[in-house]
Enzyme design. Sequence first.
Site, PDB file in Angstrom:
ATOM      1  NE  ARG A 197      -2.938   0.464   3.338  1.00 29.28           N
ATOM      2  CZ  ARG A 197      -2.322   0.632   4.514  1.00 29.28           C
ATOM      3  NH1 ARG A 197      -1.590   1.709   4.740  1.00 29.28           N
ATOM      4  NH2 ARG A 197      -2.427  -0.266   5.466  1.00 29.28           N
ATOM      5  CE1 TYR A 229     -15.933  13.187 -15.293  1.00 28.84           C
ATOM      6  CE2 TYR A 229     -15.153  13.206 -13.019  1.00 28.84           C
ATOM      7  CZ  TYR A 229     -15.733  12.539 -14.088  1.00 28.84           C
ATOM      8  OH  TYR A 229     -16.113  11.244 -13.935  1.00 28.84           O
ATOM      9  CG  ASP A 272      -8.565  17.642 -14.181  1.00 25.62           C
ATOM     10  OD1 ASP A 272      -7.845  16.983 -14.955  1.00 25.62           O
ATOM     11  OD2 ASP A 272      -9.697  17.257 -13.814  1.00 25.62           O
ATOM     12  CE  LYS A 329     -11.898   9.833 -17.753  1.00 29.16           C
ATOM     13  NZ  LYS A 329     -12.136  11.103 -17.095  1.00 29.16           N
TER      14      LYS A 329
HETATM   15  C1  LIG Z   1     -12.601  11.490 -15.834  1.00 32.41           C
HETATM   16  C2  LIG Z   1     -12.131  12.758 -15.281  1.00 32.41           C
HETATM   17  C3  LIG Z   1     -11.861  12.879 -13.919  1.00 32.41           C
HETATM   18  C4  LIG Z   1     -12.095  11.752 -12.922  1.00 32.41           C
HETATM   19  O1  LIG Z   1     -11.212  10.697 -13.122  1.00 32.41           O
HETATM   20  P1  LIG Z   1     -11.580   9.145 -12.829  1.00 32.41           P
HETATM   21  O2  LIG Z   1     -10.366   8.434 -13.293  1.00 32.41           O
HETATM   22  O3  LIG Z   1     -12.806   8.829 -13.631  1.00 32.41           O
HETATM   23  O4  LIG Z   1     -11.823   9.023 -11.374  1.00 32.41           O
HETATM   24  C5  LIG Z   1     -11.382  14.108 -13.465  1.00 32.41           C
HETATM   25  N1  LIG Z   1     -11.193  15.148 -14.306  1.00 32.41           N
HETATM   26  C6  LIG Z   1     -11.449  15.055 -15.627  1.00 32.41           C
HETATM   27  C7  LIG Z   1     -11.207  16.239 -16.504  1.00 32.41           C
HETATM   28  C8  LIG Z   1     -11.932  13.870 -16.161  1.00 32.41           C
HETATM   29  O5  LIG Z   1     -12.197  13.791 -17.462  1.00 32.41           O
END
Ligand SMILES: *Cc1c(COP(=O)(O)O)cnc(C)c1O
Length: 386
Positions: A48, A100, A178, A203
């Site tokens: 962990r 998001y 982000d 993504k």
């Molecule tokens: C998908 C996404 C998230 C969240 O990520 P997960 O891997 O689904 O938890 C956060 N910010 C953006 C811009 C996203 O597209």
Amino acid sequence: MMKFATLAVRAGQNPNPYNGAVTIPVSLSSTYAYDSFGVMRDNFEYARTDNPSRRALETTLAALENAKYATSFASGQAASTSVLNLLESGDEVVTTSDIYGGTYRLFHDVFKKYGVRFTTAENNTAESIAAKLSERTAIVWAETPSNPLLALLDIAELAGRIENFRNQNGKKPLLAIDNTFSTPALQNPLELGADVVMHSCTKYIGGHSDVVGGAVIVNDETLWEKIRFYQNAAGAVPSPMDCFLLQRGIKTLPLRMKKHGENAYAIANFLRGRQNVEHVFFPGFDDFPGHKIVAKQMRGLPGMVSFCIRGGVREVSQFFGKLQIVILAESLGGTESLICHPATMTHASFPESEQKRAGITQNLIRVSLGIEDTDDLIDDFKNALD
Ligand SMILES: *Cc1c(COP(=O)(O)O)cnc(C)c1O
């Protein structure tokens, strides 16, 4: 200093010193033997806290953002949570209006109850965000391009505006970006003055729609230690198999981003000429608001296009029903093109009034362009729109 494409395949990815394995092994062991009492080997103790698969991935991620420290997580949401864990009750986060949907939900439906305040700027400009700073602001949270309207934010300008601001604790608010939509292949926010970079690795970084993961990347050692501490205490760690899949995806990130951007450019231009398309959002257009920011802080075009179809939900539904190649699904950044209806899918957690304020209308469609043949994609859009 190696260049980006070389780092993607080599940073943190040296052949195994014991057996020469070229690919980082999936280290499934949950615990690591001490060499002797009190003496750990390579600082591995319990999986962990750290393990070889994760450490290799984090070395690569840090190198790609040209940063000192990366921490990988079980999801993008886990990564965002670890950043919010830095807050105290009474602190404020200033954010932009379209972010998001899951981030919005995490802010308003989870952290608000711990006494954290969330303030939304009028739009995605540095000026409007800076105007909302208050004595309680501890974090400024932004996306660029934003989700789903692809609004651009000048990170260096915003960092400059925050630079001399001090909150009631005498601290400069942390600027967290982000970077999911841009990826480190197109944009490095830390180099532009941000303090924290967050990724949903689910993504583009994973890139194959087969793993959920996240990352937080920083240069400040104290910040990194805190984030690491929260992660180890709370436990939102990626599995070694997740790390392996992300590491494998990263090798082709530069190649994929190029093709995603090319397909996005082609589809955005195609859509723009159609009479049953009302409006197209694409940062690559010369007349897109803030278009100059692309050349200023990005190394290429993003692979996302959003557009408003003429009509409403009925037309959206008819159009979706006719697509043969493009897949109706949440998420983005995979090799296959995905399409979605933000108002009822990715951004359903926004209350209606907030959707309206952010410009998420019922006829808005978001597309993540994959790496398929461009002509096939254009044909698919053409047939469905016709
Ligand atoms: C998908 C996404 C998230 C969240 O990520 P997960 O891997 O689904 O938890 C956060 N910010 C953006 C811009 C996203 O597209």
